[in-house]
Design a protein around this motif. Structure first.
Motif, mmCIF file in Angstrom:
data_model
loop_
_atom_site.group_PDB
_atom_site.id
_atom_site.type_symbol
_atom_site.label_atom_id
_atom_site.label_comp_id
_atom_site.label_asym_id
_atom_site.label_seq_id
_atom_site.Cartn_x
_atom_site.Cartn_y
_atom_site.Cartn_z
ATOM 1 N N GLU A 1 -39.749 -10.312 7.030
ATOM 2 C CA GLU A 1 -39.431 -8.961 7.485
ATOM 3 C C GLU A 1 -40.283 -7.881 6.840
ATOM 4 O O GLU A 1 -40.075 -6.697 7.122
ATOM 5 N N THR A 2 -41.232 -8.252 6.005
ATOM 6 C CA THR A 2 -41.976 -7.256 5.228
ATOM 7 C C THR A 2 -43.472 -7.442 5.415
ATOM 8 O O THR A 2 -44.022 -8.499 5.104
ATOM 9 N N LEU A 3 -44.132 -6.394 5.928
ATOM 10 C CA LEU A 3 -45.562 -6.430 6.204
ATOM 11 C C LEU A 3 -46.281 -5.485 5.256
ATOM 12 O O LEU A 3 -45.963 -4.298 5.168
ATOM 13 N N ASN A 4 -47.260 -6.024 4.538
ATOM 14 C CA ASN A 4 -48.097 -5.255 3.620
ATOM 15 C C ASN A 4 -49.417 -4.917 4.310
ATOM 16 O O ASN A 4 -50.029 -5.780 4.937
ATOM 17 N N GLY A 5 -49.838 -3.668 4.200
ATOM 18 C CA GLY A 5 -51.118 -3.312 4.792
ATOM 19 C C GLY A 5 -51.371 -1.819 4.709
ATOM 20 O O GLY A 5 -50.458 -1.021 4.491
ATOM 21 N N PRO A 6 -52.637 -1.404 4.891
ATOM 22 C CA PRO A 6 -53.005 0.010 4.777
ATOM 23 C C PRO A 6 -52.450 0.835 5.933
ATOM 24 O O PRO A 6 -52.786 0.617 7.097
ATOM 25 N N GLY A 7 -51.562 1.758 5.618
ATOM 26 C CA GLY A 7 -51.016 2.641 6.640
ATOM 27 C C GLY A 7 -49.826 2.097 7.397
ATOM 28 O O GLY A 7 -49.325 2.757 8.304
ATOM 29 N N GLY B 1 -46.767 3.071 11.252
ATOM 30 C CA GLY B 1 -45.440 2.660 11.684
ATOM 31 C C GLY B 1 -44.661 3.837 12.228
ATOM 32 O O GLY B 1 -43.933 3.716 13.225
ATOM 33 N N GLY B 2 -44.798 5.004 11.611
ATOM 34 C CA GLY B 2 -44.114 6.206 12.077
ATOM 35 C C GLY B 2 -44.594 6.644 13.448
ATOM 36 O O GLY B 2 -43.794 7.125 14.280
ATOM 37 N N ILE B 3 -45.895 6.493 13.725
ATOM 38 C CA ILE B 3 -46.411 6.860 15.044
ATOM 39 C C ILE B 3 -45.817 5.955 16.115
ATOM 40 O O ILE B 3 -45.457 6.414 17.211
ATOM 41 N N CYS C 1 -53.515 -0.612 12.420
ATOM 42 C CA CYS C 1 -53.850 -0.789 11.001
ATOM 43 C C CYS C 1 -55.106 -1.621 10.801
ATOM 44 O O CYS C 1 -55.648 -1.672 9.697
ATOM 45 N N ALA C 2 -55.587 -2.269 11.856
ATOM 46 C CA ALA C 2 -56.854 -2.999 11.768
ATOM 47 C C ALA C 2 -58.045 -2.037 11.768
ATOM 48 O O ALA C 2 -59.170 -2.453 11.494
ATOM 49 N N ASP D 1 -54.448 9.567 9.724
ATOM 50 C CA ASP D 1 -55.317 9.250 8.591
ATOM 51 C C ASP D 1 -54.542 8.565 7.473
ATOM 52 O O ASP D 1 -53.318 8.683 7.375
ATOM 53 N N THR D 2 -55.259 7.828 6.642
ATOM 54 C CA THR D 2 -54.700 7.169 5.466
ATOM 55 C C THR D 2 -55.487 7.589 4.230
ATOM 56 O O THR D 2 -56.500 8.288 4.326
#
Length: 401
Positions: free
Chosen positions: A121-127, A133-135, A28-29, A103-104
């Protein structure tokens, strides 16, 4: 409730969220907006290295050509990133397909680029949820599955494309090719609800551009000689909206065109999206749209060229799909996860896979929410939860005990 066998417990025991979280944070970076080819290339390289830990061949497949309509009505070629494919035991008689996308929806100049912990327990971020996360879940689940006794008897392909967020136009043929002959498919979009509820039946989706060509004239001296393309496009938009039914929504989204205030505009492009609930709704639209365009051409004395089509067919819940959903629910129960499903108005690569007759569950990814917004979040413990769920589903699909 079917309990876990000793073999299954041993299979799932190594799965943990730590390594997956580190992967998500690293991936995600990298900005991987669909048009950010440099970012997608960097991401594809990291994914190729990661999936090389599994048996089989990893390859990057060049994107197929895609044509788009520019604001001036000309057709242009759109470049896309390469798609990753892992093929394991291609000669096996029983094979599966697992798909995701790198892709996002956030381009390189979007303000939403950083990761933020909202709580423990909760991470906010693009993708993070949609769908890096699914990958990570795919990779962890397959690593666990490969360590079990049932894996050697089956094969599978993994496809991670670079253009899902824009309709998978450059990867549609690849998806169709990989889906051929598969007994089941799993796609790793995030769960439909944060509690893990899956998306069941899905409607379809189609994107269109109507290129309207009129005739310019002076708005004061001889407006009667002009044929206003902008007015024709607006009329078409209104009539499209009136075509809506309970099984078909139509969204006129944008009109490009126009000119100076003293010129009758001779060009406009109307862009619109349709969402048919069932295949019959899509067929009715396909029959009706050409008659509507002829009416617009006749009444406004313009030419209309329609570009685009239905790229995501409706995905009904067939008996075969219901059986696969039932297996996922049974596996979830054995793991203490309550799994349900509900219809969804969204679309994904699962639509394309199901259209080929392959049963698919397409929300096997992480629990999270607020996707396609700067509030997107991942519930971190779900990394291990969903990896265990997929590993168990694959094990039982393969005849494991």
């Amino acid at each position: 409730m079917q309990q876990l066998s000793p073999t299954e417990r041993a299979l799932l025991e190594p799965i943990g969220a730590g390594a997956m979280l580190a992967q998500v944070e690293g991936w995600c970076a990298i900005n991987t907006g669909t048009r950010n080819l440099a970012g997608l290339a960097a991401q594809a390289g990291l994914l190729a290295d990661a999936f090389a830990a599994l048996p089989g061949e990893v390859r990057l497949v060049e994107a197929a050509p895609v044509e788009a309509v520019a604001a001036d009505g000309t057709r242009t070629a759109l470049a896309h990133g390469a798609h990753l494919v892992l093929s394991v035991r291609p000669g096996a008689a029983r094979r599966f397909l697992l798909t995701g996308h790198m892709d996002t929806v956030y381009p390189a100049d979007h303000a939403f680029q950083a990761l933020t912990w909202l709580d423990g327990e909760t991470l906010n971020g693009p993708g993070v949820a949609d769908m890096k996360g699914g990958i990570a879940v795919i990779l962890s689940a397959l690593a666990a599955f490969e360590a079990g006794p049932a894996a050697a008897g089956v094969g599978y392909d993994v496809m991670i494309n670079s253009d899902e967020e824009t309709g998978s136009l450059s990867s549609a043929a690849l998806i169709a090719s990989l889906a051929q002959g598969k007994v089941a498919a799993l796609t790793y979009e995030p769960s439909a609800l944060p509690d893990g509820t899956l998306a069941g039946a899905r409607g379809g989706s189609g994107n269109f551009s109507a290129i309207v060509t009129g005739r310019s004239a002076h708005a004061g001296r001889n407006p009667q000689d002009g044929r206003n393309a902008l007015v024709a496009a607006a009329d078409l938009a209104l009539r499209l909206k009136h075509m809506e039914t309970a099984g078909l929504s139509i969204n006129p989204a944008r009109i490009d065109g126009g000119s100076a205030n003293n010129v009758v505009p001779d060009h406009a492009v109307l862009r619109f999206n349709i969402r048919p609930r069932e295949e019959a709704d899509a067929e009715r639209f396909s029959r009706a749209i050409h008659g509507l365009i002829r009416e617009i051409e006749t009444e406004h004395e313009v030419e209309v060229h329609l570009h685009g089509g239905i790229t995501r067919p409706p995905k009904p819940l067939t008996p075969e799909a219901e059986a696969l959903f039932g297996l996922v629910r049974t596996c979830g129960a054995a793991l203490g996860q309550k799994i349900g499903w509900q219809p969804s108005g969204g679309v994904c690569d699962g639509n394309n896979i199901a259209a080929l007759g392959v049963p698919v569950v397409d929300t096997m990814g992480v629990r999270g929410g607020a996707i396609h917004s700067p509030q997107e979040y991942l519930i971190v413990p779900s990394l291990a939860e969903r990896a265990a769920l997929s590993a168990l589903v694959l094990h039982r699909l393969s005849g494991g005990e």
